[in-house]
Write a protein that holds these residues in place. Structure first.
Motif, PDB file in Angstrom:
ATOM      1  N   ILE A  87       0.815  -1.224   0.000  1.00  0.00           N
ATOM      2  CA  ILE A  87       0.000   0.000   0.000  1.00  0.00           C
ATOM      3  C   ILE A  87       0.847   1.272   0.000  1.00  0.00           C
ATOM      4  CG2 ILE A  87      -2.043  -1.100   0.989  1.00  0.00           C
ATOM      5  CD1 ILE A  87      -1.315   0.132   3.693  1.00  0.00           C
ATOM      6  N   THR A  88       2.173   1.133  -0.091  1.00  0.00           N
ATOM      7  CA  THR A  88       3.013   2.331  -0.183  1.00  0.00           C
ATOM      8  C   THR A  88       2.917   2.909  -1.583  1.00  0.00           C
ATOM      9  OG1 THR A  88       5.001   1.124  -0.844  1.00  0.00           O
ATOM     10  CG2 THR A  88       4.693   1.503   1.531  1.00  0.00           C
ATOM     11  N   LYS A  89       3.176   4.189  -1.672  1.00  0.00           N
ATOM     12  CA  LYS A  89       3.175   4.873  -2.962  1.00  0.00           C
ATOM     13  C   LYS A  89       4.600   5.100  -3.475  1.00  0.00           C
ATOM     14  CE  LYS A  89      -1.359   6.248  -2.663  1.00  0.00           C
ATOM     15  NZ  LYS A  89      -1.907   5.037  -2.113  1.00  0.00           N
ATOM     16  N   ASP A  90       5.589   4.811  -2.631  1.00  0.00           N
ATOM     17  CA  ASP A  90       6.989   5.053  -2.978  1.00  0.00           C
ATOM     18  C   ASP A  90       7.460   4.139  -4.098  1.00  0.00           C
ATOM     19  OD1 ASP A  90       7.103   6.986  -1.021  1.00  0.00           O
ATOM     20  OD2 ASP A  90       7.921   5.633   0.489  1.00  0.00           O
ATOM     21  N   LYS A  91       8.445   4.623  -4.826  1.00  0.00           N
ATOM     22  CA  LYS A  91       9.042   3.853  -5.918  1.00  0.00           C
ATOM     23  C   LYS A  91      10.277   3.123  -5.395  1.00  0.00           C
ATOM     24  CE  LYS A  91       6.322   5.525  -9.108  1.00  0.00           C
ATOM     25  NZ  LYS A  91       5.181   4.779  -9.504  1.00  0.00           N
ATOM     26  N   VAL A  92      10.033   2.131  -4.560  1.00  0.00           N
ATOM     27  CA  VAL A  92      11.107   1.319  -4.005  1.00  0.00           C
ATOM     28  C   VAL A  92      10.724  -0.145  -4.146  1.00  0.00           C
ATOM     29  CG1 VAL A  92      11.835   3.066  -2.317  1.00  0.00           C
ATOM     30  CG2 VAL A  92      10.169   1.331  -1.635  1.00  0.00           C
ATOM     31  N   SER A  93      11.712  -0.999  -3.946  1.00  0.00           N
ATOM     32  CA  SER A  93      11.428  -2.431  -3.906  1.00  0.00           C
ATOM     33  C   SER A  93      11.596  -2.911  -2.470  1.00  0.00           C
ATOM     34  CB  SER A  93      12.353  -3.188  -4.865  1.00  0.00           C
ATOM     35  OG  SER A  93      13.703  -2.991  -4.509  1.00  0.00           O
ATOM     36  N   LEU A  94      11.192  -4.125  -2.223  1.00  0.00           N
ATOM     37  CA  LEU A  94      11.286  -4.729  -0.903  1.00  0.00           C
ATOM     38  C   LEU A  94      12.176  -5.960  -0.997  1.00  0.00           C
ATOM     39  CD1 LEU A  94      10.405  -5.148   2.089  1.00  0.00           C
ATOM     40  CD2 LEU A  94       8.414  -6.393   1.201  1.00  0.00           C
ATOM     41  N   LYS A  95      13.192  -5.993  -0.165  1.00  0.00           N
ATOM     42  CA  LYS A  95      14.071  -7.145  -0.078  1.00  0.00           C
ATOM     43  C   LYS A  95      13.783  -7.849   1.244  1.00  0.00           C
ATOM     44  CE  LYS A  95      18.222  -6.807  -1.676  1.00  0.00           C
ATOM     45  NZ  LYS A  95      18.161  -7.705  -2.826  1.00  0.00           N
ATOM     46  N   LEU A  96      13.434  -9.115   1.157  1.00  0.00           N
ATOM     47  CA  LEU A  96      13.190  -9.933   2.340  1.00  0.00           C
ATOM     48  C   LEU A  96      14.353 -10.908   2.492  1.00  0.00           C
ATOM     49  CD1 LEU A  96       9.432 -10.810   1.673  1.00  0.00           C
ATOM     50  CD2 LEU A  96      10.309  -9.106   3.286  1.00  0.00           C
ATOM     51  N   ILE A  97      15.017 -10.847   3.626  1.00  0.00           N
ATOM     52  CA  ILE A  97      16.064 -11.805   3.945  1.00  0.00           C
ATOM     53  C   ILE A  97      15.457 -12.738   4.986  1.00  0.00           C
ATOM     54  CG2 ILE A  97      18.437 -12.160   4.731  1.00  0.00           C
ATOM     55  CD1 ILE A  97      18.261 -10.355   2.244  1.00  0.00           C
ATOM     56  N   ILE A  98      15.173 -13.963   4.582  1.00  0.00           N
ATOM     57  CA  ILE A  98      14.416 -14.893   5.423  1.00  0.00           C
ATOM     58  C   ILE A  98      15.260 -16.135   5.699  1.00  0.00           C
ATOM     59  CG2 ILE A  98      12.270 -16.207   5.651  1.00  0.00           C
ATOM     60  CD1 ILE A  98      11.773 -13.209   5.277  1.00  0.00           C
ATOM     61  N   SER A  99      15.352 -16.488   6.967  1.00  0.00           N
ATOM     62  CA  SER A  99      16.023 -17.733   7.353  1.00  0.00           C
ATOM     63  C   SER A  99      14.977 -18.684   7.920  1.00  0.00           C
ATOM     64  CB  SER A  99      17.107 -17.446   8.396  1.00  0.00           C
ATOM     65  OG  SER A  99      16.509 -16.942   9.581  1.00  0.00           O
ATOM     66  N   GLY A 100      15.310 -19.961   7.962  1.00  0.00           N
ATOM     67  CA  GLY A 100      14.392 -20.900   8.581  1.00  0.00           C
ATOM     68  C   GLY A 100      14.079 -22.102   7.715  1.00  0.00           C
ATOM     69  N   LYS A 101      13.012 -22.775   8.088  1.00  0.00           N
ATOM     70  CA  LYS A 101      12.613 -23.995   7.398  1.00  0.00           C
ATOM     71  C   LYS A 101      12.121 -23.665   5.986  1.00  0.00           C
ATOM     72  CE  LYS A 101      11.341 -26.395  11.594  1.00  0.00           C
ATOM     73  NZ  LYS A 101      10.303 -27.054  12.367  1.00  0.00           N
ATOM     74  N   GLN A 102      12.499 -24.516   5.036  1.00  0.00           N
ATOM     75  CA  GLN A 102      12.123 -24.299   3.637  1.00  0.00           C
ATOM     76  C   GLN A 102      10.610 -24.252   3.439  1.00  0.00           C
ATOM     77  OE1 GLN A 102      13.921 -23.348   0.945  1.00  0.00           O
ATOM     78  NE2 GLN A 102      15.470 -23.091   2.537  1.00  0.00           N
ATOM     79  N   GLU A 103       9.860 -25.037   4.210  1.00  0.00           N
ATOM     80  CA  GLU A 103       8.398 -25.032   4.044  1.00  0.00           C
ATOM     81  C   GLU A 103       7.815 -23.679   4.444  1.00  0.00           C
ATOM     82  OE1 GLU A 103       7.681 -27.531   8.128  1.00  0.00           O
ATOM     83  OE2 GLU A 103       8.716 -28.335   6.392  1.00  0.00           O
TER      84      GLU A 103
END
Length: 172
Positions: A58-74
């Motif tokens: 819902i942001t109006k900004d011209k940016v991307s989102l990087k998610l760095i996620i660790s944990g179980k593959q499922e």
């Protein structure tokens, strides 16, 4: 004297954030990626990850989102499916199992670093140690006023939403 009466008289000590600032300073930021915000989390915090994705959408900004996620593959797969269904799927990337130095490089180059805290007892009591790394990287921090965050960050040092809701978080 009962422990209940005695405990009210005990003083509490707050341990400051501990991180190796010299090591963090020695790492260069990633320069080939521009205009992204970053959230680093364990896949076990699916509610918070989904909250970040919903807020980002819902942001109006011209940016991307990087998610760095660790944990179980499922659990990471559940995040991938949620991203694919989002309205900004083309602007969201997910990475896992990256070297610590690359993580710090991303922190340093991000437009903002996110620490959403659901307003639950668990999150009120928990302390996100990444605050130290985030601060050492000198990138803006976006969070909400809940739990320990208020003891370390204020409106001068971070962008803080009053509550844990997508509109306020997206606005920050």
């Amino acid at each position: 004297m009962s422990i209940k009466i005695k405990s009210r008289r005990l003083k509490f000590a707050k341990v400051p954030i501990i991180c190796d600032v010299n090591y963090i300073d020695s790492i260069k930021p990633i320069t080939n990626e521009q205009n992204f915000i970053l959230y680093c989390s364990s896949a076990s915090y699916l509610e918070s990850i989904f909250f970040v994705i919903d807020s980002f959408c819902i942001t109006k900004d011209k940016v991307s989102l990087k998610l760095i996620i660790s944990g179980k593959q499922e659990s990471i797969q559940k995040v991938r499916i949620y991203v694919e269904k989002s309205s900004k799927a083309n602007l969201i990337t997910i990475e896992s199992n990256i070297p610590y130095s690359l993580l710090i490089s991303y922190y340093k180059n991000a437009n903002a670093l996110l620490i959403p805290l659901p307003e639950t007892v668990q999150h009120k009591a928990r302390f996100p140690h990444k605050i130290g790394e985030y601060a050492a990287c000198k990138s803006p921090i976006i969070s909400n006023k809940w739990g320990e965050i208020s003891n370390y960050l204020d409106e001068k040092s971070a962008f803080l939403a009053k509550h844990y809701n997508t509109e306020e978080f997206a606005d920050r």
